[in-house]
Design a protein around this motif. Structure first.
Motif, PDB file in Angstrom:
ATOM      1  N   ILE A 212      -2.873  17.208   6.182  1.00  0.00           N
ATOM      2  CA  ILE A 212      -3.418  15.857   6.093  1.00  0.00           C
ATOM      3  C   ILE A 212      -3.140  15.262   4.716  1.00  0.00           C
ATOM      4  CG2 ILE A 212      -5.588  14.531   5.975  1.00  0.00           C
ATOM      5  CD1 ILE A 212      -6.668  16.208   8.218  1.00  0.00           C
ATOM      6  N   ILE A 213      -3.165  16.104   3.692  1.00  0.00           N
ATOM      7  CA  ILE A 213      -2.906  15.622   2.335  1.00  0.00           C
ATOM      8  C   ILE A 213      -1.540  14.941   2.272  1.00  0.00           C
ATOM      9  CG2 ILE A 213      -2.477  16.362  -0.045  1.00  0.00           C
ATOM     10  CD1 ILE A 213      -4.620  18.469   0.329  1.00  0.00           C
ATOM     11  N   PHE A 214      -0.539  15.562   2.901  1.00  0.00           N
ATOM     12  CA  PHE A 214       0.791  14.962   2.908  1.00  0.00           C
ATOM     13  C   PHE A 214       0.836  13.740   3.832  1.00  0.00           C
ATOM     14  CE2 PHE A 214       1.384  19.384   1.735  1.00  0.00           C
ATOM     15  CZ  PHE A 214       2.136  19.250   0.574  1.00  0.00           C
ATOM     16  N   LYS A 215       0.069  13.783   4.906  1.00  0.00           N
ATOM     17  CA  LYS A 215       0.021  12.636   5.807  1.00  0.00           C
ATOM     18  C   LYS A 215      -0.554  11.421   5.105  1.00  0.00           C
ATOM     19  CE  LYS A 215      -0.813  13.003  10.189  1.00  0.00           C
ATOM     20  NZ  LYS A 215      -1.415  13.199  11.532  1.00  0.00           N
ATOM     21  N   ILE A 216      -1.571  11.625   4.258  1.00  0.00           N
ATOM     22  CA  ILE A 216      -2.181  10.529   3.512  1.00  0.00           C
ATOM     23  C   ILE A 216      -1.112   9.767   2.741  1.00  0.00           C
ATOM     24  CG2 ILE A 216      -3.733   9.958   1.592  1.00  0.00           C
ATOM     25  CD1 ILE A 216      -5.449  12.360   2.460  1.00  0.00           C
ATOM     26  N   ALA A 217      -0.245  10.531   2.077  1.00  0.00           N
ATOM     27  CA  ALA A 217       0.800   9.899   1.266  1.00  0.00           C
ATOM     28  C   ALA A 217       1.861   9.239   2.134  1.00  0.00           C
ATOM     29  CB  ALA A 217       1.439  10.934   0.352  1.00  0.00           C
ATOM     30  N   THR A 218       2.350   9.959   3.133  1.00  0.00           N
ATOM     31  CA  THR A 218       3.460   9.428   3.910  1.00  0.00           C
ATOM     32  C   THR A 218       3.050   8.262   4.802  1.00  0.00           C
ATOM     33  OG1 THR A 218       3.068  11.156   5.561  1.00  0.00           O
ATOM     34  CG2 THR A 218       4.739  11.590   3.901  1.00  0.00           C
ATOM     35  N   LEU A 219       1.768   8.160   5.132  1.00  0.00           N
ATOM     36  CA  LEU A 219       1.313   7.018   5.928  1.00  0.00           C
ATOM     37  C   LEU A 219       1.156   5.761   5.083  1.00  0.00           C
ATOM     38  CD1 LEU A 219      -1.389   8.597   8.260  1.00  0.00           C
ATOM     39  CD2 LEU A 219       0.715   7.479   8.992  1.00  0.00           C
ATOM     40  N   TYR A 220       0.995   5.927   3.793  1.00  0.00           N
ATOM     41  CA  TYR A 220       0.751   4.756   2.954  1.00  0.00           C
ATOM     42  C   TYR A 220       1.982   4.398   2.121  1.00  0.00           C
ATOM     43  CZ  TYR A 220      -1.649   1.330   0.133  1.00  0.00           C
ATOM     44  OH  TYR A 220      -2.014   0.148  -0.470  1.00  0.00           O
ATOM     45  N   SER A 221       2.361   5.273   1.200  1.00  0.00           N
ATOM     46  CA  SER A 221       3.526   5.006   0.354  1.00  0.00           C
ATOM     47  C   SER A 221       4.134   6.335  -0.076  1.00  0.00           C
ATOM     48  CB  SER A 221       3.135   4.171  -0.874  1.00  0.00           C
ATOM     49  OG  SER A 221       4.261   3.924  -1.694  1.00  0.00           O
ATOM     50  N   PRO A 222       5.144   6.817   0.621  1.00  0.00           N
ATOM     51  CA  PRO A 222       5.720   8.122   0.308  1.00  0.00           C
ATOM     52  C   PRO A 222       6.202   8.259  -1.131  1.00  0.00           C
ATOM     53  CG  PRO A 222       6.512   7.351   2.438  1.00  0.00           C
ATOM     54  CD  PRO A 222       5.751   6.207   1.824  1.00  0.00           C
ATOM     55  N   LEU A 223       6.714   7.185  -1.720  1.00  0.00           N
ATOM     56  CA  LEU A 223       7.232   7.278  -3.085  1.00  0.00           C
ATOM     57  C   LEU A 223       6.140   7.649  -4.086  1.00  0.00           C
ATOM     58  CD1 LEU A 223       9.836   4.381  -3.408  1.00  0.00           C
ATOM     59  CD2 LEU A 223      10.253   6.836  -3.466  1.00  0.00           C
ATOM     60  N   LYS A 224       4.900   7.304  -3.777  1.00  0.00           N
ATOM     61  CA  LYS A 224       3.815   7.658  -4.692  1.00  0.00           C
ATOM     62  C   LYS A 224       3.590   9.165  -4.732  1.00  0.00           C
ATOM     63  CE  LYS A 224       1.150   3.375  -4.793  1.00  0.00           C
ATOM     64  NZ  LYS A 224      -0.196   2.767  -4.657  1.00  0.00           N
ATOM     65  N   LEU A 225       4.044   9.865  -3.709  1.00  0.00           N
ATOM     66  CA  LEU A 225       3.967  11.324  -3.707  1.00  0.00           C
ATOM     67  C   LEU A 225       5.261  11.942  -4.207  1.00  0.00           C
ATOM     68  CD1 LEU A 225       2.508  13.976  -2.876  1.00  0.00           C
ATOM     69  CD2 LEU A 225       3.584  13.719  -0.647  1.00  0.00           C
ATOM     70  N   PHE A 226       6.410  11.423  -3.740  1.00  0.00           N
ATOM     71  CA  PHE A 226       7.685  12.053  -4.026  1.00  0.00           C
ATOM     72  C   PHE A 226       8.187  11.792  -5.446  1.00  0.00           C
ATOM     73  CE2 PHE A 226       7.789  12.149   0.623  1.00  0.00           C
ATOM     74  CZ  PHE A 226       8.249  13.439   0.844  1.00  0.00           C
ATOM     75  N   VAL A 227       7.889  10.618  -6.008  1.00  0.00           N
ATOM     76  CA  VAL A 227       8.348  10.340  -7.376  1.00  0.00           C
ATOM     77  C   VAL A 227       7.704  11.278  -8.393  1.00  0.00           C
ATOM     78  CG1 VAL A 227       8.294   8.641  -9.250  1.00  0.00           C
ATOM     79  CG2 VAL A 227       9.087   7.963  -6.981  1.00  0.00           C
ATOM     80  N   PRO A 228       6.371  11.456  -8.381  1.00  0.00           N
ATOM     81  CA  PRO A 228       5.786  12.437  -9.312  1.00  0.00           C
ATOM     82  C   PRO A 228       6.330  13.849  -9.105  1.00  0.00           C
ATOM     83  CG  PRO A 228       4.073  11.005  -8.450  1.00  0.00           C
ATOM     84  CD  PRO A 228       5.315  10.726  -7.655  1.00  0.00           C
ATOM     85  N   ALA A 229       6.515  14.242  -7.833  1.00  0.00           N
ATOM     86  CA  ALA A 229       7.072  15.571  -7.565  1.00  0.00           C
ATOM     87  C   ALA A 229       8.488  15.680  -8.117  1.00  0.00           C
ATOM     88  CB  ALA A 229       7.064  15.849  -6.064  1.00  0.00           C
ATOM     89  N   SER A 230       9.267  14.617  -7.963  1.00  0.00           N
ATOM     90  CA  SER A 230      10.622  14.600  -8.504  1.00  0.00           C
ATOM     91  C   SER A 230      10.615  14.706 -10.025  1.00  0.00           C
ATOM     92  CB  SER A 230      11.332  13.310  -8.068  1.00  0.00           C
ATOM     93  OG  SER A 230      12.603  13.195  -8.680  1.00  0.00           O
TER      94      SER A 230
END
Length: 284
Positions: A212-230
């Motif tokens: 669900i944690i990943f769903k939260i990000a991908t349902l709203y704005s994936p870049l907000k999760l993937f940019v920090p990880a990158s």
């Protein structure tokens, strides 16, 4: 005046429904009440018939989210209220939800306090979900996973194709409303102990709740999760390069792999962002 439909997903919740349905009818005498029987093997159907409420039965269990979708399709009301069929939610709170709803919101969620959480583990998990969703949306999310909510029917039906058949429909619908700029409000409620045994399985659903944690990000704005990880992988590559340069005077494969991973993660986020935008595009 808007017609109200109250939808209760239920799986073997006969003892709770026997007490809940009369209270619900007394609290909202003019509402359409729909119990979605998710493959129950008890006397759920007989209890609904005795209480004079609609019961939609499935031949086998399809999941809580599937019951919600079926109820939403069948409901005739302009406003839908979803509540659990296990006796946790107080029918008297519906009036409070609707009062808040009338202030111009498209969704009003009953937010549980810490004392209403089903155990310390669930409370900690929900706190993490709420914090992450708040960071992602920029709005205060008080209870992301609460199943007690009032929604505008036409708005909610826009996202039926996104809702999972399992238990995470509250997360999905809430993030979808935020993404589409539909106003969401929270109202404090008290949730009682459920009647009977929970259908949540700790190991299986624990893994699902992590997703669900990943769903939260991908349902709203994936870049907000993937940019920090990158950025984390990029900085790790820089740190590894600095270490190997000072020690050996050269660039190693480890740094190159970390930088490559950084670029790949960013590109995945970029593609995910485009897919998310297409997901929310209304069909003609």
């Amino acid at each position: 005046m808007n017609r109200l439909s109250i939808i209760l997903p239920a799986k073997n919740e006969g003892p709770a429904l026997k007490n809940l349905l009369p209270r619900l009818r007394q609290a909202q005498p003019g509402a359409e009440i729909i119990v979605v029987d998710d493959g129950s093997t008890d006397d759920t159907r007989d209890i609904c018939a005795a209480a004079g409420v609609t019961c939609l039965s499935s031949p086998y269990s399809m999941g809580n989210g599937a019951a919600i979708k079926r109820g939403a399709r069948a409901a005739s009301g302009d406003v839908l209220v979803f509540m659990d069929g296990d006796g946790q939610h107080d029918p008297a709170d519906i009036a409070r939800l609707l009062e808040k709803f009338a202030q111009g919101y498209d969704m009003v969620v009953g937010a549980r306090d810490w004392g209403s959480q089903a155990g310390v583990g669930r409370g900690v998990a929900n706190t993490i979900y709420n914090w992450l969703a708040t960071r992602m949306t920029g709005q205060v999310v008080e209870d992301l996973t609460s199943g007690y909510r009032a929604v505008r029917a036409d708005r909610f039906r826009e996202f039926l194709h996104l809702l999972p058949n399992g238990f995470s429909y509250p997360t999905t619908s809430t993030m979808a409303f935020f993404r589409s700029a539909y106003p969401v409000a929270y109202l404090p409620i008290k949730a009682a102990q459920r009647v009977g045994k929970s259908h949540i399985k700790p190991l299986k659903d624990g893994i699902r709740f992590l997703l669900i944690i990943f769903k939260i990000a991908t349902l709203y704005s994936p870049l907000k999760l993937f940019v920090p990880a990158s950025m984390v992988f990029f900085l790790l590559g820089c740190a590894n390069y600095l270490r190997t340069f000072l020690a050996y005077g050269r660039l190693t494969n480890g740094s190159a792999l970390l930088w490559s991973a950084s670029v790949i993660i960013f590109l995945i986020g970029l593609v995910s962002e485009q897919i998310t935008a297409l997901t929310y595009r209304k069909s003609d």
